[in-house]
Design an enzyme around this catalytic site. Sequence first.
Site, PDB file in Angstrom:
ATOM      1  N   HIS A 355      63.853  46.656  35.531  1.00 38.11           N
ATOM      2  CA  HIS A 355      64.023  47.038  34.128  1.00 38.11           C
ATOM      3  C   HIS A 355      62.904  47.903  33.587  1.00 38.11           C
ATOM      4  O   HIS A 355      62.822  48.105  32.378  1.00 38.11           O
ATOM      5  CB  HIS A 355      64.123  45.799  33.240  1.00 38.11           C
ATOM      6  N   LYS A 543      63.639  47.062  17.023  1.00 40.65           N
ATOM      7  CA  LYS A 543      63.388  46.798  18.438  1.00 40.65           C
ATOM      8  C   LYS A 543      61.967  46.263  18.547  1.00 40.65           C
ATOM      9  O   LYS A 543      61.224  46.288  17.571  1.00 40.65           O
ATOM     10  CB  LYS A 543      63.521  48.093  19.247  1.00 40.65           C
ATOM     11  N   ARG A 544      61.583  45.775  19.741  1.00 40.41           N
ATOM     12  CA  ARG A 544      60.195  45.359  19.917  1.00 40.41           C
ATOM     13  C   ARG A 544      59.251  46.494  19.521  1.00 40.41           C
ATOM     14  O   ARG A 544      59.578  47.666  19.692  1.00 40.41           O
ATOM     15  CB  ARG A 544      59.950  44.948  21.390  1.00 40.41           C
ATOM     16  N   LYS A 549      57.786  53.054  22.485  1.00 39.77           N
ATOM     17  CA  LYS A 549      58.987  53.176  21.648  1.00 39.77           C
ATOM     18  C   LYS A 549      58.737  54.051  20.413  1.00 39.77           C
ATOM     19  O   LYS A 549      59.655  54.456  19.729  1.00 39.77           O
ATOM     20  CB  LYS A 549      59.495  51.798  21.236  1.00 39.77           C
ATOM     21  N   LYS A 655      74.513  49.426  20.601  1.00 39.46           N
ATOM     22  CA  LYS A 655      75.021  48.611  19.489  1.00 39.46           C
ATOM     23  C   LYS A 655      75.242  49.473  18.248  1.00 39.46           C
ATOM     24  O   LYS A 655      76.253  49.352  17.564  1.00 39.46           O
ATOM     25  CB  LYS A 655      74.031  47.472  19.180  1.00 39.46           C
TER      26      LYS A 655
HETATM   27  C1  26Q Z   1      56.525  39.380  32.884  1.00 38.98           C
HETATM   28  C2  26Q Z   1      55.447  38.704  33.421  1.00 38.98           C
HETATM   29  C3  26Q Z   1      54.551  38.048  32.604  1.00 38.98           C
HETATM   30  C4  26Q Z   1      54.779  38.050  31.225  1.00 38.98           C
HETATM   31  C5  26Q Z   1      55.867  38.717  30.700  1.00 38.98           C
HETATM   32  C6  26Q Z   1      56.734  39.369  31.528  1.00 38.98           C
HETATM   33  C7  26Q Z   1      57.878  40.104  30.950  1.00 38.98           C
HETATM   34  C8  26Q Z   1      58.782  39.469  30.127  1.00 38.98           C
HETATM   35  C9  26Q Z   1      59.840  40.178  29.573  1.00 38.98           C
HETATM   36  C10 26Q Z   1      58.041  41.430  31.230  1.00 38.98           C
HETATM   37  C11 26Q Z   1      59.098  42.126  30.682  1.00 38.98           C
HETATM   38  C12 26Q Z   1      60.011  41.503  29.854  1.00 38.98           C
HETATM   39  C13 26Q Z   1      61.113  42.211  29.235  1.00 38.98           C
HETATM   40  C14 26Q Z   1      61.401  43.475  29.474  1.00 38.98           C
HETATM   41  C15 26Q Z   1      62.510  44.137  28.806  1.00 38.98           C
HETATM   42  O1  26Q Z   1      63.106  43.625  27.868  1.00 38.98           O
HETATM   43  N1  26Q Z   1      62.874  45.325  29.285  1.00 38.98           N
HETATM   44  C16 26Q Z   1      63.996  46.055  28.717  1.00 38.98           C
HETATM   45  O2  26Q Z   1      65.161  45.697  29.442  1.00 38.98           O
HETATM   46  C17 26Q Z   1      66.306  46.240  28.823  1.00 38.98           C
HETATM   47  C18 26Q Z   1      67.517  45.712  29.578  1.00 38.98           C
HETATM   48  O3  26Q Z   1      67.619  46.349  30.822  1.00 38.98           O
HETATM   49  C19 26Q Z   1      66.253  47.744  28.807  1.00 38.98           C
HETATM   50  O4  26Q Z   1      67.362  48.218  28.083  1.00 38.98           O
HETATM   51  C20 26Q Z   1      64.972  48.222  28.153  1.00 38.98           C
HETATM   52  O5  26Q Z   1      64.867  49.625  28.297  1.00 38.98           O
HETATM   53  C21 26Q Z   1      63.778  47.548  28.796  1.00 38.98           C
HETATM   54  O6  26Q Z   1      62.597  47.894  28.099  1.00 38.98           O
END
Ligand code: 26Q
Length: 808
Positions: A355, A543-544, A549, A655
């Site tokens: 991702h 969004k976050r 972004k 969305k």
């Molecule tokens: C990993 C290890 C330690 C701590 C946190 C994490 C962690 C947690 C969540 C790393 C990444 C995430 C989330 C990432 C995320 O939401 N990515 C998004 O995924 C979407 C679905 O595919 C995409 O549409 C977005 O572009 C992407 O940013």
Amino acid sequence: MFQSKAHFTKAYLEKFQSLHGKGVEEGSNRDRYEALAGLVRDVIARLWARTNREYMERDVKQVYYFSIEYLQGRILLSNLMNTDMLQACRDGLGDLGINLEDLTDQEPEAGLGSGGLGRLASCFMDSMASLNIPGHGCGIRYRYGMFKQKIVDGYQAELPDPWLKDGNVWEFRRPDKAVTVRFGGHIREEDVGGIRLFHHEGYQPVLAVPYDMPVAGYHNNTVNTLRLWSAEVMPIDTDEGPYSNSDYIQVMEYRRSVESISEILYPDDSRYEGRVLRLKQQYFMASAGLQSIVRRYKKRHGTLVDFHEKIALHINDTHPVVLVPELMRILIDEEGMTWDDAWLITTNTVSYTNHTVMPEAFEKWPIDVFKELLPRIHMIVYEINERWCHELWNRYPGEWDRIREMSIIADGFVHMANLAVVGSYSVNGVAKIHTEILKKSVLKRFYEYSPSKFNNKTNGITHRRWLMKANPDLSSLISEAIGKSWMAHATDLLRLKSCAADPVFAEKVALVKLTNKERLADYIKKTMGQTINPHSIFDCQVKRIHNYKRQVLNVLHIMDLANRLRENPALDITPRTFIFAGKAAPGYYAAKRTIKLINTVAEMVDADPVLREKIKVVFLENYRVSLAEIIVPAADVSEQISTASKEASGTGNMKFMMNGAVTIGTHDGANIEIRSEVGTENFVAFGLTPDEVMDFHKRGGYNARAVYEANPRLKLVVDQLVSGELPAGRDEFLGLYDGLLQHNDEFFLLEDFGDYAIAQEQIDRLYKDKARWRQMCIHNIAHSGEFSSDNTIWEYAVGIWQVKPVIF
Ligand code: 26Q
């Protein structure tokens, strides 16, 4: 089922009585919610049992989706809709003088995710069930979900989210299905008749107890399972756990250390933070999930030799990748298989979605941390790596750099993405451009080694939640125009294209939009006490909060607009409301400062009589699924302005499109596909291309200061960050200013600013032409069916998992 009103009312009153021991008129809305949800749950539970029976008897291949996050949001209304009870329920409650929405608002929200990745997992759950695909989710039942965001003096403050405190109607605790997960300790090796045995000793046992939540498909009787694991201490009467020979303090410490595992969701997204508890969570989920799958499989089949033929395991990013060595451990240590047999099964079972391309998001764990926490898993990963490097050496003799780049263990770390690629049979990105970037840069070496493993699966969103549930008025209008088939087959929305030129239909769509804008305006009034004009353009970036972004780019443009209005109060623009929402990771200072900046500019605008005639800026607190369901249907403009190449896909963009907003967006992630689907004339694109951004990165050549010097409008707004004229401390935005100029603007805000401002003027022009704007909206809606997660899941099912629908 309760498709008739009378039938529903009778059952509801009975349920209420038996649950609360009083009449419905004496109950609170919460009581009424519980009775309603309980009733719906009972109906679903029957279908659930039947679905499981069908899967079992037909012995079909099943897929398990492992994800560290799920952002389910509220599910009562979805469940009513999917089981076709919504109308009867609404009418029946109406007769009792109860408004359905007053009850659905009582549902605590399952916010077990931070953003896109978690929401994608939930959309996928919905689509798998709705397509009759035997697919289940596996995750963690965090006691505290995503933090609740408060804005205090313009800054973000975080509060805990104890979403389970009043109970969760939708979950079923299954203590009989609990398994033990082992941490720490050491491995004693033993040779018995030439066979090497591995005994795990001195470990800390953790009882993993599953809570199952039903996932009901749309009008199809299928109910799949989302299994969330909770960490508990071992029962006192087992011989495992620190009970014998331990003192009270040790026992209590054990309790605390175990319970912390499923205590909180880590709120970081797209940034890796090396916290050991996070690794513990990952192994906890992977091991518990896999043990339960294996246990059931063995009960049915007796052996695991054909495991990969009946089971697909999918990992949502690298977070669950310890699944790979865990499956090896089970096959070798518990089933007595050879390494080669075990490896064949494992690598034919696991598939992986990436991702992100951002280096700071790639997970890596210090090898000694890994070894101490997971001694046997460490041995297996070590061996996987040895064999893998050997293979690489044969293929690329002497190419040390290449081998180092591809090895799983290097520089003292375990590299999780490398383990995921090596341990799986399929690797996919989440939008075409993203997959191409993986192939040609981030995972280039792996692509060269095994090109056939790589494939693209562009993300999608469930149109049932994001159109049918969030925007019921638009849904009715669509069904009047083209019939109802789109609800089951979202691509039928294309039929709307023929209505795009019909001014009567367009007028109706515009009216629905206005109603949705009024609903959002009411929400803002109620929650913030602020007034916004529903006839202004609603321009949304929700969004976050993240540097890539580029919320700051949006703000710089607002500041520029303000300058132009000050110079010329008669400037002919349609009034615009800039709506922001989103959470910042608690430790991400730059993101938190962005929130402060947005609120500061909001204050500046409000204080100026000239500006507030034409513009308004609001930051909505505590962005979450239920808030997105109010914002998205009300949006005119969708801001998707990430630095090209950085946003893997984005799903918010889909969305908004589905609800008839026009996108102003960069050439990034799924924006590119949205634009080519809807047509360039119905999308406002701007900015650098991914190749240009990557070339700048590779060759240098970007000079932020030169861009700043060359554009007086831009120079003015950047200077205003630190000139003292913003209603905040003078040094408040110094770090931001330095990031843009001293540190050469890593995300190309300044480079894209000019083009963005032009694109915004184009938005204003297009909006002034009412007929044209309405056509654009309708085209966006019509083409959005392509981005239903039903299509995405269908492609996963056929192209990766090889699972088939089960219709009964
Ligand atoms: C990993 C290890 C330690 C701590 C946190 C994490 C962690 C947690 C969540 C790393 C990444 C995430 C989330 C990432 C995320 O939401 N990515 C998004 O995924 C979407 C679905 O595919 C995409 O549409 C977005 O572009 C992407 O940013």
